[in-house]
Scaffold this motif. Structure first.
Motif, PDB file in Angstrom:
ATOM      1  N   GLN A   1       0.826  -1.212   0.000  1.00 48.60           N
ATOM      2  CA  GLN A   1       0.000   0.000   0.000  1.00 48.60           C
ATOM      3  C   GLN A   1       0.862   1.266   0.000  1.00 48.60           C
ATOM      4  O   GLN A   1       0.396   2.332  -0.361  1.00 48.60           O
ATOM      5  N   GLN A   2       2.113   1.134   0.404  1.00 43.83           N
ATOM      6  CA  GLN A   2       3.037   2.266   0.442  1.00 43.83           C
ATOM      7  C   GLN A   2       3.922   2.309  -0.796  1.00 43.83           C
ATOM      8  O   GLN A   2       4.940   2.993  -0.813  1.00 43.83           O
ATOM      9  N   LYS A   3       3.548   1.552  -1.825  1.00 43.51           N
ATOM     10  CA  LYS A   3       4.324   1.466  -3.073  1.00 43.51           C
ATOM     11  C   LYS A   3       5.725   0.918  -2.813  1.00 43.51           C
ATOM     12  O   LYS A   3       6.701   1.356  -3.407  1.00 43.51           O
ATOM     13  N   LYS A   4       5.797  -0.046  -1.904  1.00 42.68           N
ATOM     14  CA  LYS A   4       7.052  -0.725  -1.604  1.00 42.68           C
ATOM     15  C   LYS A   4       6.805  -2.217  -1.717  1.00 42.68           C
ATOM     16  O   LYS A   4       5.672  -2.660  -1.896  1.00 42.68           O
ATOM     17  N   ARG A   5       7.868  -3.001  -1.592  1.00 36.57           N
ATOM     18  CA  ARG A   5       7.729  -4.452  -1.623  1.00 36.57           C
ATOM     19  C   ARG A   5       8.860  -5.087  -0.824  1.00 36.57           C
ATOM     20  O   ARG A   5       9.852  -4.439  -0.528  1.00 36.57           O
ATOM     21  N   ILE A   6       8.670  -6.348  -0.488  1.00 33.29           N
ATOM     22  CA  ILE A   6       9.726  -7.093   0.179  1.00 33.29           C
ATOM     23  C   ILE A   6      10.562  -7.757  -0.903  1.00 33.29           C
ATOM     24  O   ILE A   6      10.067  -8.598  -1.652  1.00 33.29           O
ATOM     25  N   GLN A   7      11.810  -7.327  -1.004  1.00 33.14           N
ATOM     26  CA  GLN A   7      12.743  -7.953  -1.939  1.00 33.14           C
ATOM     27  C   GLN A   7      13.327  -9.178  -1.254  1.00 33.14           C
ATOM     28  O   GLN A   7      13.730  -9.111  -0.096  1.00 33.14           O
ATOM     29  N   VAL A   8      13.368 -10.285  -1.980  1.00 40.70           N
ATOM     30  CA  VAL A   8      13.840 -11.542  -1.408  1.00 40.70           C
ATOM     31  C   VAL A   8      15.075 -12.017  -2.147  1.00 40.70           C
ATOM     32  O   VAL A   8      15.065 -12.153  -3.369  1.00 40.70           O
ATOM     33  N   GLU A   9      16.149 -12.238  -1.395  1.00 37.20           N
ATOM     34  CA  GLU A   9      17.309 -12.943  -1.930  1.00 37.20           C
ATOM     35  C   GLU A   9      17.057 -14.398  -1.544  1.00 37.20           C
ATOM     36  O   GLU A   9      17.108 -14.741  -0.357  1.00 37.20           O
ATOM     37  N   PRO A  10      16.736 -15.264  -2.510  1.00 38.75           N
ATOM     38  CA  PRO A  10      16.175 -16.574  -2.187  1.00 38.75           C
ATOM     39  C   PRO A  10      17.110 -17.522  -1.431  1.00 38.75           C
ATOM     40  O   PRO A  10      18.328 -17.389  -1.485  1.00 38.75           O
ATOM     41  N   CYS A  11      16.481 -18.495  -0.779  1.00 36.82           N
ATOM     42  CA  CYS A  11      17.212 -19.582  -0.137  1.00 36.82           C
ATOM     43  C   CYS A  11      17.983 -20.328  -1.223  1.00 36.82           C
ATOM     44  O   CYS A  11      17.584 -20.337  -2.387  1.00 36.82           O
ATOM     45  N   HIS A  12      19.067 -20.976  -0.817  1.00 35.58           N
ATOM     46  CA  HIS A  12      19.775 -21.826  -1.766  1.00 35.58           C
ATOM     47  C   HIS A  12      20.381 -23.022  -1.039  1.00 35.58           C
ATOM     48  O   HIS A  12      20.650 -22.970   0.155  1.00 35.58           O
ATOM     49  N   CYS A  13      20.548 -24.091  -1.786  1.00 32.43           N
ATOM     50  CA  CYS A  13      21.103 -25.332  -1.244  1.00 32.43           C
ATOM     51  C   CYS A  13      22.608 -25.159  -1.047  1.00 32.43           C
ATOM     52  O   CYS A  13      23.315 -24.708  -1.964  1.00 32.43           O
ATOM     53  N   LEU A  14      23.088 -25.500   0.113  1.00 32.53           N
ATOM     54  CA  LEU A  14      24.510 -25.384   0.404  1.00 32.53           C
ATOM     55  C   LEU A  14      25.317 -26.515  -0.241  1.00 32.53           C
ATOM     56  O   LEU A  14      26.536 -26.420  -0.350  1.00 32.53           O
ATOM     57  N   ASP A  15      24.637 -27.567  -0.714  1.00 33.54           N
ATOM     58  CA  ASP A  15      25.333 -28.681  -1.353  1.00 33.54           C
ATOM     59  C   ASP A  15      25.479 -28.470  -2.857  1.00 33.54           C
ATOM     60  O   ASP A  15      26.586 -28.442  -3.368  1.00 33.54           O
ATOM     61  N   CYS A  16      24.364 -28.287  -3.557  1.00 30.76           N
ATOM     62  CA  CYS A  16      24.421 -28.193  -5.028  1.00 30.76           C
ATOM     63  C   CYS A  16      24.231 -26.770  -5.559  1.00 30.76           C
ATOM     64  O   CYS A  16      24.417 -26.523  -6.742  1.00 30.76           O
ATOM     65  N   GLY A  17      23.814 -25.830  -4.698  1.00 30.42           N
ATOM     66  CA  GLY A  17      23.660 -24.446  -5.128  1.00 30.42           C
ATOM     67  C   GLY A  17      22.295 -24.088  -5.707  1.00 30.42           C
ATOM     68  O   GLY A  17      22.079 -22.954  -6.128  1.00 30.42           O
ATOM     69  N   PHE A  18      21.368 -25.038  -5.745  1.00 32.30           N
ATOM     70  CA  PHE A  18      20.033 -24.766  -6.277  1.00 32.30           C
ATOM     71  C   PHE A  18      19.411 -23.570  -5.558  1.00 32.30           C
ATOM     72  O   PHE A  18      19.460 -23.481  -4.341  1.00 32.30           O
ATOM     73  N   GLN A  19      18.827 -22.630  -6.330  1.00 32.10           N
ATOM     74  CA  GLN A  19      18.165 -21.465  -5.738  1.00 32.10           C
ATOM     75  C   GLN A  19      16.653 -21.637  -5.814  1.00 32.10           C
ATOM     76  O   GLN A  19      16.113 -21.999  -6.851  1.00 32.10           O
ATOM     77  N   PHE A  20      16.006 -21.326  -4.718  1.00 33.01           N
ATOM     78  CA  PHE A  20      14.549 -21.450  -4.602  1.00 33.01           C
ATOM     79  C   PHE A  20      13.899 -20.138  -5.025  1.00 33.01           C
ATOM     80  O   PHE A  20      13.276 -19.448  -4.220  1.00 33.01           O
ATOM     81  N   LYS A  21      14.003 -19.793  -6.302  1.00 34.37           N
ATOM     82  CA  LYS A  21      13.520 -18.507  -6.807  1.00 34.37           C
ATOM     83  C   LYS A  21      12.003 -18.417  -6.916  1.00 34.37           C
ATOM     84  O   LYS A  21      11.443 -17.349  -6.870  1.00 34.37           O
ATOM     85  N   LYS A  22      11.326 -19.525  -7.078  1.00 36.29           N
ATOM     86  CA  LYS A  22       9.888 -19.483  -7.343  1.00 36.29           C
ATOM     87  C   LYS A  22       9.032 -19.794  -6.124  1.00 36.29           C
ATOM     88  O   LYS A  22       7.860 -20.111  -6.261  1.00 36.29           O
ATOM     89  N   ARG A  23       9.584 -19.661  -4.938  1.00 37.80           N
ATOM     90  CA  ARG A  23       8.806 -19.936  -3.729  1.00 37.80           C
ATOM     91  C   ARG A  23       7.726 -18.885  -3.553  1.00 37.80           C
ATOM     92  O   ARG A  23       7.956 -17.705  -3.755  1.00 37.80           O
ATOM     93  N   LYS A  24       6.550 -19.334  -3.159  1.00 42.20           N
ATOM     94  CA  LYS A  24       5.430 -18.415  -2.959  1.00 42.20           C
ATOM     95  C   LYS A  24       5.262 -18.043  -1.491  1.00 42.20           C
ATOM     96  O   LYS A  24       4.515 -17.141  -1.167  1.00 42.20           O
ATOM     97  N   THR A  25       5.958 -18.744  -0.610  1.00 36.90           N
ATOM     98  CA  THR A  25       5.903 -18.414   0.810  1.00 36.90           C
ATOM     99  C   THR A  25       7.282 -17.945   1.259  1.00 36.90           C
ATOM    100  O   THR A  25       8.276 -18.159   0.573  1.00 36.90           O
ATOM    101  N   PHE A  26       7.319 -17.332   2.415  1.00 34.24           N
ATOM    102  CA  PHE A  26       8.582 -16.843   2.947  1.00 34.24           C
ATOM    103  C   PHE A  26       9.351 -17.920   3.708  1.00 34.24           C
ATOM    104  O   PHE A  26      10.528 -17.787   3.949  1.00 34.24           O
ATOM    105  N   LYS A  27       8.667 -18.994   4.077  1.00 38.21           N
ATOM    106  CA  LYS A  27       9.294 -20.029   4.896  1.00 38.21           C
ATOM    107  C   LYS A  27      10.432 -20.730   4.171  1.00 38.21           C
ATOM    108  O   LYS A  27      10.391 -20.916   2.962  1.00 38.21           O
ATOM    109  N   LYS A  28      11.395 -21.155   4.966  1.00 37.18           N
ATOM    110  CA  LYS A  28      12.553 -21.873   4.449  1.00 37.18           C
ATOM    111  C   LYS A  28      12.136 -23.301   4.078  1.00 37.18           C
ATOM    112  O   LYS A  28      11.451 -23.963   4.850  1.00 37.18           O
ATOM    113  N   PRO A  29      12.551 -23.788   2.885  1.00 36.56           N
ATOM    114  CA  PRO A  29      12.200 -25.152   2.492  1.00 36.56           C
ATOM    115  C   PRO A  29      12.950 -26.188   3.335  1.00 36.56           C
ATOM    116  O   PRO A  29      13.988 -25.895   3.920  1.00 36.56           O
TER     117      PRO A  29
END
Length: 108
Positions: A51-79
Motif C-alpha cells: 500500500q506504500q508502493k514498496k515491496r519485500i525484496q527476497v534474496e532466495p534460499c539456496h542449497c549449500l550442497d548443489c547451489g540450487f536457488q529457490f527462486k519461485k517460492r510463494k511463501t517466505f518459509k525456508k524449504p
C-alpha cells in the motif's frame, strides 16, 4: 526488567527491513521473537508495504550442497530439502523492503 515496546512487532520488523538485507534469524534475535513468528508477520507486512508502493525484496534460499536457488517460492518459509539433491542444508533467504521498481527480483 521492562519489556515495553515503542512500536509493534510488525513496525519493528519493517524498520529493520528498510535499513538493510536481513535474515529471519537476524530479525528474530533483534526483536526477541521466535523465527516462526517472523515468517507469520512477513506475510502481513508484505500487504502493508504494498500500500506504500514498496515491496519485500527476497534474496532466495539456496542449497549449500548443489547451489540450487529457490527462486519461485510463494511463501517466505525456508524449504526443508533441496528438490535437486535432497540435501537438507539450506541457506536462509534474506529480506529487505525496497521501493517499487527497485531491485532485481520480481518476488515470484
Amino acid at each position: 526488567m521492562s519489556n515495553e515496546r515503542n512500536q509493534t512487532v510488525r513496525q519493528e520488523i519493517i524498520t529493520y527491513l528498510e535499513e538493510e538485507l536481513r535474515s529471519v534469524r537476524d530479525l528474530s534475535q533483534s526483536i526477541g521473537i521466535m523465527e516462526k513468528d517472523v515468517y507469520h508477520h512477513l506475510a502481513f507486512i508484505e500487504k502493508t508495504v504494498r500500500q506504500q508502493k514498496k515491496r519485500i525484496q527476497v534474496e532466495p534460499c539456496h542449497c549449500l550442497d548443489c547451489g540450487f536457488q529457490f527462486k519461485k517460492r510463494k511463501t517466505f518459509k525456508k524449504p526443508g530439502k533441496c528438490p535437486m539433491c535432497r540435501d537438507g542444508r539450506i541457506a536462509s533467504a534474506l529480506f529487505q523492503i525496497v521501493a517499487e521498481g527497485k531491485g532485481n527480483d520480481g518476488k515470484g
